[in-house]
Design an enzyme around this catalytic site. Structure first.
Site, mmCIF file in Angstrom:
data_model
loop_
_atom_site.group_PDB
_atom_site.id
_atom_site.type_symbol
_atom_site.label_atom_id
_atom_site.label_comp_id
_atom_site.label_asym_id
_atom_site.label_seq_id
_atom_site.Cartn_x
_atom_site.Cartn_y
_atom_site.Cartn_z
ATOM 1 N N HIS A 15 37.427 38.515 36.187
ATOM 2 C CA HIS A 15 38.741 38.178 35.588
ATOM 3 C C HIS A 15 38.508 37.607 34.193
ATOM 4 O O HIS A 15 38.083 36.464 34.058
ATOM 5 C CB HIS A 15 39.464 37.142 36.461
ATOM 6 C CG HIS A 15 40.835 36.791 35.974
ATOM 7 N ND1 HIS A 15 41.930 36.794 36.809
ATOM 8 C CD2 HIS A 15 41.313 36.421 34.747
ATOM 9 C CE1 HIS A 15 43.005 36.440 36.127
ATOM 10 N NE2 HIS A 15 42.654 36.207 34.870
ATOM 11 N N HIS A 17 40.053 37.597 29.864
ATOM 12 C CA HIS A 17 40.953 38.041 28.787
ATOM 13 C C HIS A 17 40.109 38.206 27.531
ATOM 14 O O HIS A 17 39.557 37.210 27.045
ATOM 15 C CB HIS A 17 42.040 36.995 28.533
ATOM 16 C CG HIS A 17 42.866 36.706 29.745
ATOM 17 N ND1 HIS A 17 44.076 37.324 29.975
ATOM 18 C CD2 HIS A 17 42.645 35.893 30.811
ATOM 19 C CE1 HIS A 17 44.569 36.886 31.132
ATOM 20 N NE2 HIS A 17 43.715 36.029 31.661
ATOM 21 N N LYS A 101 47.230 44.644 38.109
ATOM 22 C CA LYS A 101 47.478 43.203 37.993
ATOM 23 C C LYS A 101 48.958 42.909 38.137
ATOM 24 O O LYS A 101 49.785 43.503 37.435
ATOM 25 C CB LYS A 101 46.982 42.703 36.629
ATOM 26 C CG LYS A 101 47.212 41.216 36.367
ATOM 27 C CD LYS A 101 46.339 40.333 37.238
ATOM 28 C CE LYS A 101 46.732 38.853 37.164
ATOM 29 N NZ LYS A 101 46.127 38.144 36.042
ATOM 30 N N HIS A 138 48.429 37.099 40.039
ATOM 31 C CA HIS A 138 48.640 35.762 39.479
ATOM 32 C C HIS A 138 49.633 35.087 40.431
ATOM 33 O O HIS A 138 50.826 35.373 40.379
ATOM 34 C CB HIS A 138 49.199 35.836 38.046
ATOM 35 C CG HIS A 138 49.356 34.480 37.418
ATOM 36 N ND1 HIS A 138 48.604 34.049 36.359
ATOM 37 C CD2 HIS A 138 50.169 33.440 37.743
ATOM 38 C CE1 HIS A 138 48.942 32.805 36.049
ATOM 39 N NE2 HIS A 138 49.900 32.417 36.870
ATOM 40 N N HIS A 176 42.165 33.308 40.228
ATOM 41 C CA HIS A 176 42.006 31.925 39.743
ATOM 42 C C HIS A 176 42.718 30.895 40.618
ATOM 43 O O HIS A 176 43.628 30.190 40.165
ATOM 44 C CB HIS A 176 42.430 31.770 38.288
ATOM 45 C CG HIS A 176 43.699 32.494 37.895
ATOM 46 N ND1 HIS A 176 44.871 32.367 38.576
ATOM 47 C CD2 HIS A 176 43.944 33.362 36.880
ATOM 48 C CE1 HIS A 176 45.791 33.110 37.988
ATOM 49 N NE2 HIS A 176 45.255 33.733 36.964
ATOM 50 N N ASP A 249 38.401 33.730 33.954
ATOM 51 C CA ASP A 249 39.705 33.555 33.305
ATOM 52 C C ASP A 249 39.541 33.015 31.894
ATOM 53 O O ASP A 249 40.420 32.311 31.395
ATOM 54 C CB ASP A 249 40.646 32.660 34.122
ATOM 55 C CG ASP A 249 42.107 32.867 33.735
ATOM 56 O OD1 ASP A 249 42.423 33.900 33.100
ATOM 57 O OD2 ASP A 249 42.929 31.997 34.040
#
Ligand code: DOR
Ligand code: ZN
Length: 348
Positions: A15, A17, A101, A138, A176, A249
Site C-alpha cells: 500500500h 502513494h 481500491k 479504506h 492500514h 501508506d
C-alpha cells in the site's frame, strides 16, 4: 543472543502513494530501493479508474525509476459508483490491475469520486469475487456525526460484516488498520480477509499527535487511535499470522500542505520504512517474524511468489534527515531527526 544482522527475502509494500509528475519522480526511488513490488494507490487528482489510465500511470512510474532498481508497480483500479465490471475484469485479465481500491466517497485525499454506497458496486464485487481479484478497502465511515476516532470501528459494524456475508469468497484487504476492533475482526474472519499495517501506526498513538502542541506530520487517515489499539496492532504484526502484512501508506505532501491551517493527511515514511518496521519488531523481540510480515504473507495472499532476492538489515544507528529537499520545497519524513537502530544495507 542478540541478533545483529538479518537477511530476509526482499519485502513488498502492499500500500503506497507515489503521486504523479515531479512528486512521483522525487519519491518513487525511495520505495523502489527497498521493495521488490508495491501496490500503487490510484487516488491521483484524476483517479485511476480505467485500464488505459492505469497503463499510462504505470508507464510514468517506470520512467521515473532509477535503472539500478528492479521494481514492479502493481496497479489498482479506483472504484466509483459507475465502475464498469467489464473494465475491471479486462484490466485484471490483462495483468494491468492487481486489485481494486474502495474509497468511501469523502473519506480521505482525492476520494470525492469514491463509492457513495456499497450497494452501487454489487455487480463489480460479484465479478471480482468470481475472478479472484482482491478488494482493498479504506475502512472508515464518512458521516460527520461519527467521531473521527470511531470511524473505523463503525465501518466494521455497518459495512464489513455485511460485505463478508454477501461475498464470502471475495478476497479483501482491510487497509492500514488502526484499531483493536479491526485486528479482532480480521482474526475472526476466514482466510479471504487480511490487513495491512503501517510503520507509523505501530509507533505512535493519538496522544503523540498533540504532545507539546499539534504535530501535523503525524496526521494521517485513518488517524492514530488510543494506546490500547497501537498495542493490538503491534501484537498482530509480530504474531506470525499470514493475515497481516506490510503496507506503508507512505503518503507524501509538501511541508506547506502539511503545516497549514488545514493540513493534509499523510505520513511520508518511504525512505526508512523497513528500518522503522525492523526497529518495532526488535523492540518486541520478534525479529524472527519480520520476514513473514514483510515478505511472505503479502505475496501468499495475493497469489504471487515471494521475491527471490534478499535484503540485509544490520543493527546500526542511522540518522533520519529533518527533511528532504523536493520540488523547490521540502517534505518532512516520518522519524525526522531521530536515530533508528536498524540499517538497510541493500540487496544481497
Ligand atoms: O493519510 C492518508 N493520506 N490517508 C489516506 O487514506 C490517503 C493518503 C493520501 O493520499 O494523502
Ligand atoms: Zn493510503
Amino acid at each position: 543472543m542478540m541478533t545483529n544482522t538479518l537477511t530476509i527475502r526482499q519485502p513488498d509494500d502492499w500500500h503506497v502513494h507515489v503521486r504523479d509528475g515531479d512528486m512521483l519522480r522525487s519519491v518513487i526511488n525511495y520505495t523502489a530501493a527497498q521493495f521488490g513490488r508495491a501496490i500503487i494507490m490510484p487516488n491521483l487528482a484524476t483517479p485511476i479508474t480505467s485500464v488505459k489510465l492505469a497503463e499510462a500511470y504505470r508507464t510514468r512510474i517506470l520512467s521515473a525509476l532509477d535503472p539500478a532498481h528492479d521494481f514492479t508497480p502493481l496497479m489498482t483500479c479506483y472504484l466509483t459508483d459507475s465502475t464498469d465490471p467489464k473494465e475491471v475484469e479486462m484490466g485484471y485479465e490483462q495483468g494491468v490491475f492487481t486489485a481494486c481500491k474502495l474509497y468511501p466517497a469523502g473519506a480521505t485525499t482525492n476520494s470525492d469520486s469514491g463509492v457513495t454506497h456499497i450497494d452501487n458496486i454489487t455487480v463489480v464485487l460479484e465479478t471480482m469475487q468470481s475472478i479472484g481479484m482482491p478488494l482493498l478497502i479504506h475502512g472508515e465511515v464518512t458521516d460527520s456525526d461519527i467521531d473521527i476516532f470511531d470511524r473505523e470501528a463503525v465501518f466494521i459494524e455497518r459495512t464489513m460484516f455485511k460485505l463478508i456475508a454477501q461475498f464470502p469468497d471475495l478476497k479483501i484487504v482491510f487497509e492500514h488498520i488502526t484499531t483493536k476492533d479491526a485486528v479482532d475482526f480480521v482474526r475472526a474472519s476466514g482466510p479471504k480477509i487480511a490487513a495491512t499495517i503501517t510503520p507509523h501506526h505501530l509507533v505512535y498513538n493519538r496522544s503523540a499527535i498533540f504532545a507539546g502542541g499539534i504535530n501535523p506530520h503525524l496526521y494521517c487517515l485513518p488517524i492514530a487511535k488510543r494506546e490500547v489499539h497501537r498495542l493490538a496492532l503491534r501484537k498482530a504484526a509480530i504474531s506470525g499470522s499470514p493475515k497481516f502484512f506490510m503496507g506503508t501508506d507512505s503518503a507524501p505532501h509538501t511541508v506547506e500542505n502539511k503545516q497549514s491551517a488545514c493540513g493534509c493527511a499523510g505520513v511520508f515514511n518511504a525512505p526508512f520504512a523497513i528500518e522503522s518496521y525492523a526497529q518495532t519488531f526488535d523492540q518486541e523481540n520478534a525479529l524472527d517474524t519480520l520476514e513473514g510480515f514483510a515478505s511472505l504473507h503479502g505475496p501468499e495472499f495475493y497469489g504471487l511468489k515471494p521475491n527471490s532476492r534478499k535484503i540485509l538489515l544490520e543493527r546500526k544507528d542511522i540518522s533520519v534527515p529533518d527533511n528532504y529537499d523536493i520540488m523547490d520545497t521540502q517534505i518532512i519524513p516520518f522519524h525526522a531527526g531521530e536515530t533508528l537502530k536498524w540499517h538497510f544495507a541493500g540487496l544481497v
